[in-house]
Design a protein around this motif. Structure first.
Motif, PDB file in Angstrom:
ATOM      1  N   GLN A  98      18.059  68.033 -36.178  1.00 15.55           N
ATOM      2  CA  GLN A  98      16.720  68.356 -35.699  1.00 15.55           C
ATOM      3  C   GLN A  98      16.299  67.511 -34.504  1.00 15.55           C
ATOM      4  OE1 GLN A  98      13.815  67.659 -38.748  1.00 15.55           O
ATOM      5  NE2 GLN A  98      14.395  65.519 -39.023  1.00 15.55           N
ATOM      6  N   ASN A  99      16.942  66.373 -34.297  1.00 14.70           N
ATOM      7  CA  ASN A  99      16.633  65.509 -33.160  1.00 14.70           C
ATOM      8  C   ASN A  99      17.728  65.563 -32.098  1.00 14.70           C
ATOM      9  OD1 ASN A  99      14.120  64.459 -34.160  1.00 14.70           O
ATOM     10  ND2 ASN A  99      15.336  63.363 -35.676  1.00 14.70           N
ATOM     11  N   ALA A 100      18.388  66.709 -32.008  1.00 15.12           N
ATOM     12  CA  ALA A 100      19.425  66.938 -30.998  1.00 15.12           C
ATOM     13  C   ALA A 100      19.018  68.137 -30.152  1.00 15.12           C
ATOM     14  CB  ALA A 100      20.771  67.200 -31.672  1.00 15.12           C
ATOM     15  N   SER A 101      19.605  68.229 -28.931  1.00 13.47           N
ATOM     16  CA  SER A 101      19.227  69.341 -28.058  1.00 13.47           C
ATOM     17  C   SER A 101      20.413  69.835 -27.237  1.00 13.47           C
ATOM     18  CB  SER A 101      18.095  68.927 -27.116  1.00 13.47           C
ATOM     19  OG  SER A 101      18.522  67.889 -26.262  1.00 13.47           O
ATOM     20  N   ILE A 102      20.346  71.129 -26.914  1.00 15.73           N
ATOM     21  CA  ILE A 102      21.319  71.778 -26.037  1.00 15.73           C
ATOM     22  C   ILE A 102      20.520  72.511 -24.970  1.00 15.73           C
ATOM     23  CG2 ILE A 102      23.199  73.442 -25.844  1.00 15.73           C
ATOM     24  CD1 ILE A 102      23.746  72.997 -28.847  1.00 15.73           C
ATOM     25  N   MET A 103      20.818  72.214 -23.689  1.00 13.35           N
ATOM     26  CA  MET A 103      20.079  72.822 -22.580  1.00 13.35           C
ATOM     27  C   MET A 103      21.050  73.486 -21.603  1.00 13.35           C
ATOM     28  SD  MET A 103      17.592  69.586 -22.068  1.00 13.35           S
ATOM     29  CE  MET A 103      18.981  68.516 -22.392  1.00 13.35           C
ATOM     30  N   ALA A 104      20.726  74.727 -21.232  1.00 13.48           N
ATOM     31  CA  ALA A 104      21.508  75.476 -20.251  1.00 13.48           C
ATOM     32  C   ALA A 104      20.531  76.238 -19.357  1.00 13.48           C
ATOM     33  CB  ALA A 104      22.482  76.423 -20.944  1.00 13.48           C
ATOM     34  N   ASN A 105      19.603  75.518 -18.776  1.00 17.08           N
ATOM     35  CA  ASN A 105      18.517  76.125 -18.002  1.00 17.08           C
ATOM     36  C   ASN A 105      18.882  76.298 -16.529  1.00 17.08           C
ATOM     37  OD1 ASN A 105      16.722  76.056 -20.251  1.00 17.08           O
ATOM     38  ND2 ASN A 105      16.396  73.887 -19.872  1.00 17.08           N
ATOM     39  N   ALA A 106      18.298  77.326 -15.919  1.00 12.94           N
ATOM     40  CA  ALA A 106      18.318  77.459 -14.464  1.00 12.94           C
ATOM     41  C   ALA A 106      17.081  76.727 -13.963  1.00 12.94           C
ATOM     42  CB  ALA A 106      18.274  78.929 -14.059  1.00 12.94           C
ATOM     43  N   ILE A 107      17.251  75.813 -13.028  1.00 16.39           N
ATOM     44  CA  ILE A 107      16.148  74.953 -12.618  1.00 16.39           C
ATOM     45  C   ILE A 107      15.291  75.586 -11.524  1.00 16.39           C
ATOM     46  CG2 ILE A 107      15.562  72.692 -11.643  1.00 16.39           C
ATOM     47  CD1 ILE A 107      18.242  71.707 -12.961  1.00 16.39           C
ATOM     48  N   ASN A 108      15.910  76.047 -10.424  1.00 16.43           N
ATOM     49  CA  ASN A 108      15.131  76.602  -9.309  1.00 16.43           C
ATOM     50  C   ASN A 108      15.425  78.067  -9.005  1.00 16.43           C
ATOM     51  OD1 ASN A 108      13.532  74.316  -8.471  1.00 16.43           O
ATOM     52  ND2 ASN A 108      15.470  73.357  -7.910  1.00 16.43           N
ATOM     53  N   SER A 109      16.583  78.563  -9.431  1.00 17.06           N
ATOM     54  CA  SER A 109      16.923  79.968  -9.214  1.00 17.06           C
ATOM     55  C   SER A 109      18.012  80.361 -10.204  1.00 17.06           C
ATOM     56  CB  SER A 109      17.406  80.208  -7.776  1.00 17.06           C
ATOM     57  OG  SER A 109      18.624  79.518  -7.542  1.00 17.06           O
ATOM     58  N   GLY A 110      18.230  81.673 -10.324  1.00 20.34           N
ATOM     59  CA  GLY A 110      19.315  82.161 -11.169  1.00 20.34           C
ATOM     60  C   GLY A 110      18.931  82.331 -12.622  1.00 20.34           C
ATOM     61  N   ALA A 111      19.935  82.683 -13.402  1.00 21.27           N
ATOM     62  CA  ALA A 111      19.757  82.977 -14.823  1.00 21.27           C
ATOM     63  C   ALA A 111      20.045  81.753 -15.672  1.00 21.27           C
ATOM     64  CB  ALA A 111      20.687  84.112 -15.236  1.00 21.27           C
ATOM     65  N   GLY A 112      19.444  81.750 -16.863  1.00 26.54           N
ATOM     66  CA  GLY A 112      19.775  80.737 -17.852  1.00 26.54           C
ATOM     67  C   GLY A 112      21.219  80.898 -18.278  1.00 26.54           C
ATOM     68  N   GLY A 113      21.764  79.877 -18.880  1.00 29.19           N
ATOM     69  CA  GLY A 113      23.172  79.889 -19.278  1.00 29.19           C
ATOM     70  C   GLY A 113      23.402  80.526 -20.636  1.00 29.19           C
ATOM     71  N   ASN A 114      24.563  80.236 -21.202  1.00 33.97           N
ATOM     72  CA  ASN A 114      24.972  80.787 -22.488  1.00 33.97           C
ATOM     73  C   ASN A 114      25.303  79.655 -23.441  1.00 33.97           C
ATOM     74  OD1 ASN A 114      25.167  83.740 -21.842  1.00 33.97           O
ATOM     75  ND2 ASN A 114      26.514  82.907 -20.272  1.00 33.97           N
ATOM     76  N   VAL A 115      24.748  79.723 -24.655  1.00 31.50           N
ATOM     77  CA  VAL A 115      25.014  78.715 -25.672  1.00 31.50           C
ATOM     78  C   VAL A 115      25.474  79.419 -26.939  1.00 31.50           C
ATOM     79  CG1 VAL A 115      24.032  76.918 -27.145  1.00 31.50           C
ATOM     80  CG2 VAL A 115      23.324  77.089 -24.745  1.00 31.50           C
ATOM     81  N   ILE A 116      26.644  79.018 -27.428  1.00 35.27           N
ATOM     82  CA  ILE A 116      27.182  79.542 -28.680  1.00 35.27           C
ATOM     83  C   ILE A 116      27.323  78.370 -29.645  1.00 35.27           C
ATOM     84  CG2 ILE A 116      29.083  80.761 -29.806  1.00 35.27           C
ATOM     85  CD1 ILE A 116      27.689  82.419 -27.567  1.00 35.27           C
ATOM     86  N   VAL A 117      26.720  78.485 -30.832  1.00 36.42           N
ATOM     87  CA  VAL A 117      26.942  77.542 -31.923  1.00 36.42           C
ATOM     88  C   VAL A 117      27.575  78.362 -33.037  1.00 36.42           C
ATOM     89  CG1 VAL A 117      25.912  75.932 -33.562  1.00 36.42           C
ATOM     90  CG2 VAL A 117      24.958  76.127 -31.248  1.00 36.42           C
ATOM     91  N   TRP A 118      28.865  78.115 -33.324  1.00 44.33           N
ATOM     92  CA  TRP A 118      29.631  78.989 -34.213  1.00 44.33           C
ATOM     93  C   TRP A 118      30.404  78.192 -35.247  1.00 44.33           C
ATOM     94  CZ3 TRP A 118      30.380  83.937 -35.542  1.00 44.33           C
ATOM     95  CH2 TRP A 118      31.489  84.219 -36.330  1.00 44.33           C
ATOM     96  N   SER A 119      30.550  78.770 -36.438  1.00 41.25           N
ATOM     97  CA  SER A 119      31.535  78.297 -37.415  1.00 41.25           C
ATOM     98  C   SER A 119      32.004  79.478 -38.251  1.00 41.25           C
ATOM     99  CB  SER A 119      30.957  77.212 -38.323  1.00 41.25           C
ATOM    100  OG  SER A 119      30.106  77.778 -39.297  1.00 41.25           O
ATOM    101  N   ASP A 120      33.208  79.342 -38.782  1.00 41.14           N
ATOM    102  CA  ASP A 120      33.749  80.392 -39.646  1.00 41.14           C
ATOM    103  C   ASP A 120      33.118  80.382 -41.038  1.00 41.14           C
ATOM    104  OD1 ASP A 120      35.415  81.414 -37.704  1.00 41.14           O
ATOM    105  OD2 ASP A 120      37.217  80.408 -38.431  1.00 41.14           O
TER     106      ASP A 120
END
Length: 182
Positions: A98-120
């Protein structure tokens, strides 16, 4: 004895690098409590790629992954790839504190990124994910093939944020053969 990687410091890419890979192997445990920084904050740069792989992967309290970029967000593969498909081995368990973060933001232009959190088997997602974009929001998949637990309030916008200025309807929570607790 099982391989164990415990990461508790800051790792930042140099200008020419684009990818950070921490791989504990098929039987390894990877614990990230520091900062993985593959951001591209210079003019026109996009975020890089961070992969955290192993049998069990955890982004612990105080841990962060940043692949934000001036002209677009990058990619995070935490435990595996989209729907568990792809060339990398999948984690059996994934945890984001809960006190961790993942950021994949576009700052000034473009699209946000892609984040996958996966397990089997089992994924517990308690932290913050942000893939904000300027021209378009990014993509988030938080999945556990058998079970997914997302601990947050539905009205808590800071938990999972996948939006840009006009479209805030881009969040996907998926548990393909188990349950979702939200």
């Amino acid at each position: 004895m099982r391989p164990c990687v415990h990461f508790n410091f800051r790792l930042q890419l140099r200008e020419d690098d684009t990818e950070i890979v921490i791989d504990g192997g098929d039987n390894g445990i990877v614990s990230v409590a520091g900062r993985l920084d593959a951001s591209g904050t210079g003019a026109g740069e996009t975020g890089g790629t961070v992969k955290v792989l192993g049998e069990k992967v955890g982004l612990m309290a105080g841990g962060s992954i940043d692949v934000s970029g001036d002209a677009g967000g990058g990619n995070v593969r935490f435990g595996g790839d989209y729907q568990g498909k792809g060339p990398d081995a999948n984690a059996q368990m994934a945890y984001v504190d809960q006190n961790a973060s993942i950021m994949a933001n576009a700052i000034n232009s473009g699209a946000g990124g892609n984040v996958i959190v996966w397990s089997d088997l089992y994924t517990r997602m308690d932290g913050d994910i942000s893939v904000r974009g300027v021209s378009a929001g990014g993509f988030i998949e938080t999945s556990g093939h058998r079970a997914l637990v997302v601990d947050g309030r539905p009205d808590d916008n800071r938990r999972v944020c996948c939006s840009h200025a006009e479209d805030r309807k881009s969040t996907r929570l998926n548990s393909s053969h188990g349950y979702i607790s939200y």
